[in-house]
Design a protein around this motif. Sequence first.
Motif, PDB file in Angstrom:
ATOM      1  N   LEU A  63       5.716   5.810  -0.469  1.00 43.58           N
ATOM      2  CA  LEU A  63       5.449   7.078  -0.060  1.00 43.58           C
ATOM      3  C   LEU A  63       5.821   7.278   1.363  1.00 43.58           C
ATOM      4  O   LEU A  63       5.776   5.980   2.005  1.00 43.58           O
ATOM      5  CB  LEU A  63       4.096   6.966  -0.625  1.00 43.58           C
ATOM      6  CG  LEU A  63       3.759   7.055  -1.800  1.00 43.58           C
ATOM      7  CD1 LEU A  63       1.968   7.462  -2.628  1.00 43.58           C
ATOM      8  CD2 LEU A  63       4.545   8.029  -2.818  1.00 43.58           C
TER       9      LEU A  63
ATOM     10  N   GLU B 187       0.855  -1.408   0.073  1.00 46.68           N
ATOM     11  CA  GLU B 187      -0.178  -0.088  -0.135  1.00 46.68           C
ATOM     12  C   GLU B 187       1.017   1.056  -0.036  1.00 46.68           C
ATOM     13  O   GLU B 187       2.209   1.313   0.467  1.00 46.68           O
ATOM     14  CB  GLU B 187      -1.185  -0.022   1.302  1.00 46.68           C
ATOM     15  CG  GLU B 187      -2.220  -1.230   1.441  1.00 46.68           C
ATOM     16  CD  GLU B 187      -2.906  -1.049   2.280  1.00 46.68           C
ATOM     17  OE1 GLU B 187      -3.095  -0.970   2.871  1.00 46.68           O
ATOM     18  OE2 GLU B 187      -1.863  -2.170   3.382  1.00 46.68           O
ATOM     19  N   ASN B 188       0.550   2.058  -0.396  1.00 41.94           N
ATOM     20  CA  ASN B 188       1.146   3.232  -0.592  1.00 41.94           C
ATOM     21  C   ASN B 188       3.128   3.310  -1.129  1.00 41.94           C
ATOM     22  O   ASN B 188       3.565   4.108   0.126  1.00 41.94           O
ATOM     23  CB  ASN B 188       0.807   4.335   0.323  1.00 41.94           C
ATOM     24  CG  ASN B 188      -0.476   4.628   0.440  1.00 41.94           C
ATOM     25  OD1 ASN B 188      -0.866   5.122  -0.411  1.00 41.94           O
ATOM     26  ND2 ASN B 188      -0.715   5.379   1.455  1.00 41.94           N
TER      27      ASN B 188
ATOM     28  N   GLU C 248       4.100   4.541   2.855  1.00 44.09           N
ATOM     29  CA  GLU C 248       3.586   3.068   2.622  1.00 44.09           C
ATOM     30  C   GLU C 248       3.927   1.605   3.906  1.00 44.09           C
ATOM     31  O   GLU C 248       4.438   1.529   5.081  1.00 44.09           O
ATOM     32  CB  GLU C 248       5.391   2.582   1.974  1.00 44.09           C
ATOM     33  CG  GLU C 248       5.566   1.166   1.743  1.00 44.09           C
ATOM     34  CD  GLU C 248       7.040   1.168   1.443  1.00 44.09           C
ATOM     35  OE1 GLU C 248       7.558   1.610   0.544  1.00 44.09           O
ATOM     36  OE2 GLU C 248       7.780   0.647   2.077  1.00 44.09           O
TER      37      GLU C 248
ATOM     38  N   MET D  27      -4.224   2.858  -3.756  1.00 40.02           N
ATOM     39  CA  MET D  27      -2.696   2.675  -4.025  1.00 40.02           C
ATOM     40  C   MET D  27      -2.125   1.310  -3.341  1.00 40.02           C
ATOM     41  O   MET D  27      -1.817   1.382  -2.387  1.00 40.02           O
ATOM     42  CB  MET D  27      -2.384   3.632  -4.146  1.00 40.02           C
ATOM     43  CG  MET D  27      -2.451   4.479  -4.875  1.00 40.02           C
ATOM     44  SD  MET D  27      -1.268   4.231  -6.206  1.00 40.02           S
ATOM     45  CE  MET D  27      -2.029   5.854  -7.232  1.00 40.02           C
TER      46      MET D  27
ATOM     47  N   ARG E  72      -7.174   1.081   0.920  1.00 41.09           N
ATOM     48  CA  ARG E  72      -6.837   2.653  -0.450  1.00 41.09           C
ATOM     49  C   ARG E  72      -6.992   2.222  -1.976  1.00 41.09           C
ATOM     50  O   ARG E  72      -6.392   0.588  -2.039  1.00 41.09           O
ATOM     51  CB  ARG E  72      -5.562   3.035   0.131  1.00 41.09           C
ATOM     52  CG  ARG E  72      -4.789   2.070   1.078  1.00 41.09           C
ATOM     53  CD  ARG E  72      -2.838   3.265   1.456  1.00 41.09           C
ATOM     54  NE  ARG E  72      -3.610   4.179   2.952  1.00 41.09           N
ATOM     55  CZ  ARG E  72      -3.000   3.086   3.997  1.00 41.09           C
ATOM     56  NH1 ARG E  72      -3.895   1.337   3.780  1.00 41.09           N
ATOM     57  NH2 ARG E  72      -3.741   3.269   5.472  1.00 41.09           N
TER      58      ARG E  72
END
Length: 235
Positions: A206, A202-203, A209, A223, A221
């Motif tokens: 980023l 996930e993410n 994360e 992403m 999410r």
Amino acid sequence: MQNITKKKTMNSKLYMVSLGPGDVELLTLKALNAFKDCEAICVPTKSENNSFDKSISYKIVSEALELLNIQKTIVPVYSPMHFIEKDWDNEAKIILDSLDKYKKVCFVTLGDAGVYSSIYYLLHRIKEANEEYYLNSEVIAGVTSFSAASAKAKKALCLGDEQLIIKPINPRKNVKTTEILMRPKIGMDTKELGEGDFYTFENLYLSNEIITPSKIDKVTRYMTLFLKFAQRDQG
Ligand SMILES: C[S@@+](CC[C@H](N)C(=O)[O-])C[C@H]1O[C@@H](n2cnc3c(N)ncnc32)[C@H](O)[C@@H]1O
């Protein structure tokens, strides 16, 4: 004596660097930073005499070092690509010896490390030989040959509801499959994805994360992507 050895090992760093498909401009900043940070770069060659005459990897590494205006020790790694355990043992030994000697080392591979590369055979051996070296290793993602090919052709790899299949043209045994599952619906129950060797991302990269080494129950999410790895003995 034991302490000295431990200290040296703990300061080690092994970068497994994806080089992309051939153009130095397709190297990532992470790859360039790894080249700057390391003391030596282990470069595979198919030549028994360790020459780099026909090595695409050496060409990319040389161009990158020139671009960065730096010099590094280059360590040839004889890689005949015969898919033999003994060859991977020898290659891993060269990397382990380089880590003992130089402490910060890059090993390079063409395209992306996750696609038909020897690096996970090598990392498996490195882990068995020296857990610290393994824990201090990092795999740097790169541009795959097929992403680059799609860009050259100006044609998408997958659009809308299409899926993408990567196949070995000459498999040696039964073909197993890794699935990449993308574009989930927020709120979806992941039961429908089945069971297996899942990771959830996930993410990625980023600040928020989350990497879960299994399948999360509910998607929160957009992403989010899942990898359902082929069932393997190792790697
Ligand atoms: C051992 S696999 C390595 C794949 C690589 N790790 C990747 O991410 O694309 C080698 C195969 O990748 C493809 N390949 C890699 N680089 C390529 C290039 N520059 N042009 C065309 N095909 C390439 C060819 O099919 C080749 O036989």
